[in-house]
Design a protein around this motif. Sequence first.
Motif, PDB file in Angstrom:
ATOM      1  N   ARG A  97      57.878  58.722  18.926  1.00 28.06           N
ATOM      2  CA  ARG A  97      58.284  58.663  19.736  1.00 28.06           C
ATOM      3  C   ARG A  97      59.393  59.397  19.919  1.00 28.06           C
ATOM      4  O   ARG A  97      60.182  59.706  19.389  1.00 28.06           O
ATOM      5  CB  ARG A  97      58.880  56.697  18.864  1.00 28.06           C
ATOM      6  N   TRP A  98      59.428  59.199  21.635  1.00 26.42           N
ATOM      7  CA  TRP A  98      60.438  60.370  22.037  1.00 26.42           C
ATOM      8  C   TRP A  98      61.494  60.178  23.345  1.00 26.42           C
ATOM      9  O   TRP A  98      60.135  59.253  24.253  1.00 26.42           O
ATOM     10  CB  TRP A  98      60.017  61.759  21.500  1.00 26.42           C
ATOM     11  N   ALA A  99      61.711  60.325  23.954  1.00 28.74           N
ATOM     12  CA  ALA A  99      62.522  60.237  25.306  1.00 28.74           C
ATOM     13  C   ALA A  99      63.752  61.626  25.503  1.00 28.74           C
ATOM     14  O   ALA A  99      64.358  62.320  24.578  1.00 28.74           O
ATOM     15  CB  ALA A  99      63.345  59.374  24.860  1.00 28.74           C
ATOM     16  N   THR A 100      63.635  61.950  26.671  1.00 30.41           N
ATOM     17  CA  THR A 100      64.961  63.062  27.050  1.00 30.41           C
ATOM     18  C   THR A 100      66.176  62.114  27.543  1.00 30.41           C
ATOM     19  O   THR A 100      66.453  60.742  27.142  1.00 30.41           O
ATOM     20  CB  THR A 100      64.281  63.028  28.470  1.00 30.41           C
ATOM     21  N   LEU A 101      67.196  63.221  27.058  1.00 28.19           N
ATOM     22  CA  LEU A 101      68.744  62.753  26.947  1.00 28.19           C
ATOM     23  C   LEU A 101      68.530  61.927  28.435  1.00 28.19           C
ATOM     24  O   LEU A 101      69.219  60.565  28.216  1.00 28.19           O
ATOM     25  CB  LEU A 101      69.550  63.381  27.198  1.00 28.19           C
ATOM     26  N   ALA A 102      68.119  61.469  30.084  1.00 30.54           N
ATOM     27  CA  ALA A 102      68.642  61.049  30.588  1.00 30.54           C
ATOM     28  C   ALA A 102      67.502  59.933  30.045  1.00 30.54           C
ATOM     29  O   ALA A 102      68.426  58.203  30.859  1.00 30.54           O
ATOM     30  CB  ALA A 102      67.749  61.395  31.735  1.00 30.54           C
ATOM     31  N   ALA A 103      67.162  59.608  29.689  1.00 33.29           N
ATOM     32  CA  ALA A 103      66.568  58.040  30.265  1.00 33.29           C
ATOM     33  C   ALA A 103      66.633  57.632  28.475  1.00 33.29           C
ATOM     34  O   ALA A 103      66.870  55.867  28.847  1.00 33.29           O
ATOM     35  CB  ALA A 103      64.477  58.310  29.383  1.00 33.29           C
ATOM     36  N   TYR A 104      67.066  58.132  27.605  1.00 30.44           N
ATOM     37  CA  TYR A 104      67.987  57.974  26.292  1.00 30.44           C
ATOM     38  C   TYR A 104      69.051  56.868  27.284  1.00 30.44           C
ATOM     39  O   TYR A 104      69.335  55.384  26.333  1.00 30.44           O
ATOM     40  CB  TYR A 104      67.876  58.508  25.316  1.00 30.44           C
ATOM     41  N   ARG A 105      70.020  57.346  27.541  1.00 29.69           N
ATOM     42  CA  ARG A 105      71.408  56.900  28.187  1.00 29.69           C
ATOM     43  C   ARG A 105      70.879  55.732  29.153  1.00 29.69           C
ATOM     44  O   ARG A 105      71.349  54.761  28.957  1.00 29.69           O
ATOM     45  CB  ARG A 105      72.058  57.914  28.763  1.00 29.69           C
ATOM     46  N   GLN A 106      69.521  55.787  29.824  1.00 30.26           N
ATOM     47  CA  GLN A 106      69.206  54.451  30.321  1.00 30.26           C
ATOM     48  C   GLN A 106      68.904  53.681  30.187  1.00 30.26           C
ATOM     49  O   GLN A 106      69.389  52.038  30.375  1.00 30.26           O
ATOM     50  CB  GLN A 106      68.144  54.797  31.777  1.00 30.26           C
ATOM     51  N   ASN A 107      68.240  53.783  28.582  1.00 33.22           N
ATOM     52  CA  ASN A 107      68.056  52.388  27.909  1.00 33.22           C
ATOM     53  C   ASN A 107      67.754  53.474  26.322  1.00 33.22           C
ATOM     54  O   ASN A 107      67.040  53.493  25.635  1.00 33.22           O
ATOM     55  CB  ASN A 107      66.322  51.995  28.072  1.00 33.22           C
ATOM     56  N   PRO A 108      69.270  53.171  25.772  1.00 39.73           N
ATOM     57  CA  PRO A 108      69.394  53.640  24.876  1.00 39.73           C
ATOM     58  C   PRO A 108      68.346  52.891  22.839  1.00 39.73           C
ATOM     59  O   PRO A 108      68.784  53.866  22.568  1.00 39.73           O
ATOM     60  CB  PRO A 108      70.317  53.681  23.958  1.00 39.73           C
ATOM     61  N   ARG A 109      67.866  52.075  23.780  1.00 39.20           N
ATOM     62  CA  ARG A 109      67.147  50.966  22.166  1.00 39.20           C
ATOM     63  C   ARG A 109      65.427  51.247  22.921  1.00 39.20           C
ATOM     64  O   ARG A 109      64.956  49.983  22.349  1.00 39.20           O
ATOM     65  CB  ARG A 109      67.617  49.378  22.914  1.00 39.20           C
ATOM     66  N   PHE A 110      64.931  51.607  23.510  1.00 40.14           N
ATOM     67  CA  PHE A 110      63.784  51.751  24.202  1.00 40.14           C
ATOM     68  C   PHE A 110      62.565  51.748  22.265  1.00 40.14           C
ATOM     69  O   PHE A 110      61.624  51.566  23.164  1.00 40.14           O
ATOM     70  CB  PHE A 110      62.997  53.500  24.766  1.00 40.14           C
ATOM     71  N   ALA A 111      63.518  52.766  21.824  1.00 40.04           N
ATOM     72  CA  ALA A 111      62.450  52.416  20.933  1.00 40.04           C
ATOM     73  C   ALA A 111      62.378  51.793  19.592  1.00 40.04           C
ATOM     74  O   ALA A 111      61.292  51.204  19.472  1.00 40.04           O
ATOM     75  CB  ALA A 111      62.456  54.118  19.117  1.00 40.04           C
ATOM     76  N   THR A 112      63.543  51.118  20.181  1.00 42.19           N
ATOM     77  CA  THR A 112      63.518  49.874  19.464  1.00 42.19           C
ATOM     78  C   THR A 112      62.650  48.584  19.925  1.00 42.19           C
ATOM     79  O   THR A 112      61.868  47.470  19.652  1.00 42.19           O
ATOM     80  CB  THR A 112      64.843  48.632  18.873  1.00 42.19           C
ATOM     81  N   ASP A 113      62.686  48.384  21.153  1.00 42.06           N
ATOM     82  CA  ASP A 113      61.821  47.593  22.013  1.00 42.06           C
ATOM     83  C   ASP A 113      60.851  47.296  21.811  1.00 42.06           C
ATOM     84  O   ASP A 113      59.769  46.551  21.771  1.00 42.06           O
ATOM     85  CB  ASP A 113      62.541  47.564  23.366  1.00 42.06           C
ATOM     86  N   VAL A 114      60.522  48.682  21.121  1.00 40.48           N
ATOM     87  CA  VAL A 114      58.702  49.427  21.311  1.00 40.48           C
ATOM     88  C   VAL A 114      57.919  48.304  20.112  1.00 40.48           C
ATOM     89  O   VAL A 114      57.081  47.726  19.553  1.00 40.48           O
ATOM     90  CB  VAL A 114      58.492  50.224  21.360  1.00 40.48           C
ATOM     91  N   GLU A 115      59.394  48.076  18.792  1.00 39.81           N
ATOM     92  CA  GLU A 115      59.388  47.951  17.617  1.00 39.81           C
ATOM     93  C   GLU A 115      59.118  46.504  18.216  1.00 39.81           C
ATOM     94  O   GLU A 115      58.440  45.833  16.588  1.00 39.81           O
ATOM     95  CB  GLU A 115      60.596  48.664  17.214  1.00 39.81           C
ATOM     96  N   ARG A 116      59.972  45.803  18.398  1.00 38.42           N
ATOM     97  CA  ARG A 116      60.050  44.526  18.666  1.00 38.42           C
ATOM     98  C   ARG A 116      58.954  43.369  19.053  1.00 38.42           C
ATOM     99  O   ARG A 116      58.583  42.642  18.481  1.00 38.42           O
ATOM    100  CB  ARG A 116      61.255  43.772  19.490  1.00 38.42           C
ATOM    101  N   GLU A 117      58.412  44.666  20.122  1.00 36.75           N
ATOM    102  CA  GLU A 117      56.812  43.853  20.853  1.00 36.75           C
ATOM    103  C   GLU A 117      55.855  44.053  19.990  1.00 36.75           C
ATOM    104  O   GLU A 117      54.731  43.319  20.458  1.00 36.75           O
ATOM    105  CB  GLU A 117      56.708  44.674  22.561  1.00 36.75           C
ATOM    106  N   ARG A 118      56.157  45.280  19.105  1.00 26.30           N
ATOM    107  CA  ARG A 118      54.395  44.990  18.415  1.00 26.30           C
ATOM    108  C   ARG A 118      54.206  45.055  17.022  1.00 26.30           C
ATOM    109  O   ARG A 118      53.492  44.325  16.477  1.00 26.30           O
ATOM    110  CB  ARG A 118      54.184  46.868  18.899  1.00 26.30           C
ATOM    111  N   THR A 119      55.421  44.285  16.255  1.00 25.81           N
ATOM    112  CA  THR A 119      55.500  44.071  15.445  1.00 25.81           C
ATOM    113  C   THR A 119      55.232  42.384  15.342  1.00 25.81           C
ATOM    114  O   THR A 119      56.148  41.581  15.588  1.00 25.81           O
ATOM    115  CB  THR A 119      56.823  43.803  14.446  1.00 25.81           C
ATOM    116  N   PRO A 120      54.064  41.919  14.819  1.00 26.25           N
ATOM    117  CA  PRO A 120      54.047  40.439  14.486  1.00 26.25           C
ATOM    118  C   PRO A 120      54.974  39.462  14.123  1.00 26.25           C
ATOM    119  O   PRO A 120      55.333  40.356  13.158  1.00 26.25           O
ATOM    120  CB  PRO A 120      52.696  40.462  14.071  1.00 26.25           C
ATOM    121  N   GLU A 121      54.841  38.527  14.001  1.00 28.89           N
ATOM    122  CA  GLU A 121      56.343  38.076  13.629  1.00 28.89           C
ATOM    123  C   GLU A 121      55.568  37.825  12.066  1.00 28.89           C
ATOM    124  O   GLU A 121      56.559  37.426  11.101  1.00 28.89           O
ATOM    125  CB  GLU A 121      57.283  36.920  14.402  1.00 28.89           C
ATOM    126  N   VAL A 122      54.216  37.197  11.761  1.00 31.33           N
ATOM    127  CA  VAL A 122      53.969  36.506  10.983  1.00 31.33           C
ATOM    128  C   VAL A 122      52.558  37.183  10.397  1.00 31.33           C
ATOM    129  O   VAL A 122      52.136  38.189  10.814  1.00 31.33           O
ATOM    130  CB  VAL A 122      52.812  34.946  11.649  1.00 31.33           C
TER     131      VAL A 122
END
Length: 950
Positions: free
Chosen positions: A680-705
């Motif tokens: 997972r990667w991003a440009t510095l500009a995209a990271y500053r717009q959404n610093p949690r881009f990697a964590t957001d994807v993680e939360r969306e894709r990891t099943p809870e059960v």
Amino acid sequence: MDKKRTIPLIPEDHGTHLPGRRAFLKVMAASAALASAACKGPPLEQIVPYVNMPELLTPGQPTFYATAFMRRGRAHGVLVESNMGRPTKVEGNPHHPASLGATDVFAQASVLQLWDPDRSQTVFEGESLSTWEAFQHVLAQERAGWERNGGEGLRILTGSVTSPTLIAQLSALLRRYPKAAWHVYEPLHDDRAILASRQAFGKIVEPLYRFDRAQVVVSFDADVFGDWPGSIPYARAFMRNRTARQAAFSSRVYAIETTPTLTGAVGDERLALPPADIERLVWRVAAALGVPGMGPASAEIEKWAQVLARQLDTHRGRSLIVAGGTLSPETRTLVHLLNARLGNVGNTVSYIDAVDSPAEPHVESISALVRDIHDAKVRSLILLDTNPVYSAPADLAFGKALSRVPFSVHLGLYRDETGRAATWHLPQTHCYEHWSDGRAFDGTASIVQPIIAPLYQGRSLHEVVELLAGQSRSGYSLVRGYWQDRQGKLGNANFEQFWQTALRTGVAERSFSPLRVRVPAMPPLPVLVDGTTLQAVLVADASVGDGAFANNGWLQELPRPFTKLTWDNAALIGSATAKALKVETGDVVRLRAPGQPQLQIEAPVWVLPGQADLVVTLPAGYGRRAAGSVGDGVGFDAYMLLTTAAANQTFSLLIEKTGRRHEFATTQGHATMEGRDIVRWATLAAYRQNPRFATDVERERTPEVSLYPEWTYDRYKWGMAIDLNACIGCNACTIACQAENNIPVVGKDEVMRGREMHWIRVDRYYIESSGKQRTVFQPVPCMHCEKAPCEEVCPVGATVHDSEGLNVQVYNRCVGTRFCSNNCPYKVRRFNFLQFSNQKVESLKAAQNPEVTVRMRGVMEKCTYCLQRITRARLEAEKLRRPLRDGEVVTACQAVCPTEAIVFGDLNDPDSRVNHAKASPLNYSLLADLNTRPRTTYAARIFNPDRELE
């Protein structure tokens, strides 16, 4: 006396017939499957039990000694682990400026080199076995002649020398024999840096860089984070401001280079150009900064020149320009001038006096030696730890010249190409077997102390130079005597305290070179080659270097960072060049120098993304003829195209197809991620717009059960975090893991079958960003999944979780079904299809870590988070009746990493470094949607591109 014989690694009644089985047996499990015996047995001595145990020696507990690993004359501070007198592992010395606690692949593999049974074990006179006594008798006769004529006809050839003691010895020898001469030659030595220093400053100096102060770094074909003096501290200093833990990605690297390098992979902006165009770009940057010089270039070069000039001008005093060996001395001089004009000298770059001695261009030195041989001025030639018959420029025909010298002596670790051509060959001790000293890239001196008595009949450089002078002092007395005399001149009355401190810390106090600020002169314009000519660039191979490590099985099987090649070198060309030549990867071509038909080789082609057009890069170090049973006949010899006129870097080349094909052994077949977000990667500009881009994807894709039951770990809960921003792809983690965990070598045929055994691999991916290709490296050990899919399918419970959350492998339960490997989505489990571990050669058994089981055929194995280190630290903590503290357990991969990209620790400790790393918004799990809950996680990569270059 026993003769050498091949030891079979698979029982003779083994029923499976494999293609290339003899080659497989030949290279298995380390340097060679050879057993050899010296001409006389061990010394007669009485062996009795200890009455009083030696100090610091505890059975079962390793002892660490501070010393230095010497490579190309430079000292790299290391701590060598010794188990009951057997050196088995190398760690970096945190007190040493060249290592800072880390090492490179060569230092890690030096242990295998020490125990290599192919090392020279006795004296040879021609092709006949001889003795030291016989050699000394002949030497005495030669020395009598030197005494009469002042050493007329005596020449000494060495590689790069930084040892203060050896320099003093050779200097004294030359004073005694004033008509003798000392020559130096190191293959691929950066002679152009010496010529540029002369032009710029009027004397030989070396630059020291402060990457921690640089906001803008411009690299002109300089792999400063790769095989470069000071690469480890340079990479660490720069990466400290670019890690996920710091979250400061404001600095930027511009890499303009011919062939992809580790520095280029780190770069935020990268441009591939032939060497001549890189030089044009440097001069156009200078013109934009007000330095007159070369006229306009292409539109692309002009655009880059304007952008680089603006960035450098904006960051005066906080920028840094570095230049590599493919650039002319005139352009290298210009780089010195630009750094001074930008106010970088004294801030991001300073200078020290030359560390090597004598400081002179090596090609000039060896050329002068060959001229003297042809003029019959050389009667005695002493070759000390150098192999010019193999690596000297081809037009010198050094082997033929050497045959004209009446008395030639070669001292080396191996009876290599030069050792076989010389009149006498003498076995040399390894740097872990003798007393010596040496200087690091910044001039800091270290004492080299032996970890083990010489395994064979070798002697050190110091002792052989003493023989040349007719004396016989030991290496210890020579080194200690030099430093005692030096400390006396400095007014230090307490020498013993200095000596003991130097031995304990691995660093001699106040021995570094003073920093100087110098004003460079304006260089003359360089003469550039025609941009339409096919150019060759000769480089050291990323794994075997210049050829000195060609007989090292660990390094031969270590995948090269970009190609992932093992057991081979290849002619590297770009896609446009391949298309124009109508060749593809695996095609064998004939390469020859224009107008010199005798200088030609045949080499297989590898089409490498990111390679500059009209450039063929040739990794040296292969095509050895007397390296040993592992290195002989592997790859092609690029030195056969090298001439003295090539200034040992670039030269013109003709290429033609042969119609034949060559099969490579590679460990990674996919260059892209096939639509998955493995990296997972991003440009510095995209990271500053959404610093949690990697964590957001993680939360969306990891099943809870999960179907797996939950488990609570009351005491320790081990985990790892790997920062992709800091990883430079150097492969040090792979080789350190191999040394620590007794991982066997399998050979080229088995690698081609996908049976390599490395417990941690470094994957290389190409990603597209703003229409540009970028390179990202990703180390992949076992994930130690909390919900491990391998465990549920094992029919005998050989892979299970322990009480601290480790996914462990019980070897004596494993029956080899390989179900676990089939069910592992990360493909990190390794299976011993054959008896890969060599248990026949005694010296190779001595190199193994006694704390780690040696696996046999039919057993699955994988990363254990260095369970033996966890256990050792836990036992020590229990003795003190306290829990383990953060940082007391350091895995082998974590310890070796130059940029501290790997962090390991207890997830139950809220203040641990690993928990802080995992708290980063960039933290993510590999293939999280599979719900395996890995204990190993990654920090997403951030690039800082320049919008003006989009």
